[in-house]
Design a protein around this motif. Structure first.
Motif, PDB file in Angstrom:
ATOM      1  N   MET A   4     -14.520  20.284  11.026  1.00  0.00           N
ATOM      2  CA  MET A   4     -14.760  21.308  10.006  1.00  0.00           C
ATOM      3  C   MET A   4     -15.190  22.603  10.681  1.00  0.00           C
ATOM      4  N   ARG A   5     -16.017  22.497  11.699  1.00  0.00           N
ATOM      5  CA  ARG A   5     -16.512  23.679  12.429  1.00  0.00           C
ATOM      6  C   ARG A   5     -15.351  24.391  13.107  1.00  0.00           C
ATOM      7  N   LEU A   8     -13.185  26.237  10.516  1.00  0.00           N
ATOM      8  CA  LEU A   8     -13.786  27.444   9.932  1.00  0.00           C
ATOM      9  C   LEU A   8     -14.247  28.452  10.976  1.00  0.00           C
ATOM     10  N   ALA A   9     -14.102  28.137  12.258  1.00  0.00           N
ATOM     11  CA  ALA A   9     -14.606  29.013  13.313  1.00  0.00           C
ATOM     12  C   ALA A   9     -14.061  30.434  13.214  1.00  0.00           C
ATOM     13  N   PRO A  10     -12.732  30.636  13.019  1.00  0.00           N
ATOM     14  CA  PRO A  10     -12.252  32.030  12.943  1.00  0.00           C
ATOM     15  C   PRO A  10     -12.859  32.778  11.756  1.00  0.00           C
ATOM     16  N   ARG A 113      -8.732  25.385   3.737  1.00  0.00           N
ATOM     17  CA  ARG A 113      -9.781  24.950   4.664  1.00  0.00           C
ATOM     18  C   ARG A 113     -11.080  24.662   3.916  1.00  0.00           C
ATOM     19  N   LEU A 114     -11.409  25.522   2.971  1.00  0.00           N
ATOM     20  CA  LEU A 114     -12.633  25.316   2.197  1.00  0.00           C
ATOM     21  C   LEU A 114     -12.540  24.055   1.352  1.00  0.00           C
ATOM     22  N   ALA A 115     -11.357  23.789   0.796  1.00  0.00           N
ATOM     23  CA  ALA A 115     -11.179  22.563   0.010  1.00  0.00           C
ATOM     24  C   ALA A 115     -11.411  21.343   0.896  1.00  0.00           C
ATOM     25  N   GLY A 116     -10.894  21.385   2.119  1.00  0.00           N
ATOM     26  CA  GLY A 116     -11.123  20.291   3.055  1.00  0.00           C
ATOM     27  C   GLY A 116     -12.594  20.146   3.400  1.00  0.00           C
ATOM     28  N   ARG A 119     -14.390  18.528   0.459  1.00  0.00           N
ATOM     29  CA  ARG A 119     -14.116  17.086   0.384  1.00  0.00           C
ATOM     30  C   ARG A 119     -14.842  16.347   1.518  1.00  0.00           C
ATOM     31  N   ASP A 120     -14.838  16.935   2.725  1.00  0.00           N
ATOM     32  CA  ASP A 120     -15.540  16.303   3.845  1.00  0.00           C
ATOM     33  C   ASP A 120     -17.040  16.228   3.577  1.00  0.00           C
ATOM     34  N   SER A 121     -17.583  17.256   2.953  1.00  0.00           N
ATOM     35  CA  SER A 121     -19.025  17.320   2.717  1.00  0.00           C
ATOM     36  C   SER A 121     -19.461  16.508   1.511  1.00  0.00           C
TER      37      SER A 121
END
Length: 170
Positions: A4-5, A8-10, A113-116, A119-121
């Motif tokens: 996830m990091r 979302l890094a960029p 990416r945010l949706a992923g 869901r991961d969180s």
């Protein structure tokens, strides 16, 4: 596997860079304003102290002590209010800046990416919806994952609190 990091890094880097520039500009203005406010408060305190001394040495000692304490409290209150204003202004600017991402061609990829991330969180059973201010929010049985652009900007500002505190150091 991409974390996830990593995903979302960029976005985080862009938000942090934009927030840093905003922090620098706001902090410089706040430093100038805070210095002016503190100087005025100190001038007022010195004027009040001088008047008290004229009334008599014994009375002046007690009075000047009280005045200095009150002036320090007032100056501190003014300084803290200025700090709060700076942080709130930074929050407003950061939220406005990330709001511009909605017009960026990479915005659909960011939403994916945010949706992923949601869901991961929070789990696959969360209902993910777009936030009116941009970004996404996931909700489900007693859980809420807020990845709205405003919340992300707020977290970026919060992450820089230690840096901002150093700006106020003498």
């Amino acid at each position: 596997m991409t974390t996830m990091r990593d995903t979302l890094a960029p976005v985080a880097d862009a938000l942090l860079e934009r927030a840093r520039r905003d922090v620098d500009a706001i902090a410089a203005a706040a430093d100038r304003e805070a210095a002016e406010i503190v100087a005025a408060a100190r001038r007022k305190a010195h004027e009040t102290i001088a008047e008290a001394r004229a009334r008599g040495a014994a009375e002046a000692r007690a009075y000047s002590s009280a005045v200095r304490a009150r002036a320090r409290r007032q100056a501190r209150g003014i300084e803290l209010a200025a700090r709060r204003e700076v942080v709130e202004e930074l929050r407003r600017r950061a939220a406005a800046a990330v709001g511009d991402l909605r017009e960026d061609p990479c915005y659909p990829a960011l939403l994916r990416r945010l949706a992923g991330l949601i869901r991961d969180s929070g789990g696959d059973d969360l209902v993910v919806r777009e936030h009116p201010g941009g970004g996404l929010v996931g909700e489900g049985r007693g859980r809420r994952v807020d990845c709205s652009l405003g919340a992300l900007a707020g977290r970026a500002v919060d992450a820089h609190q230690p840096e901002m505190e150093r700006l106020w150091a003498p």
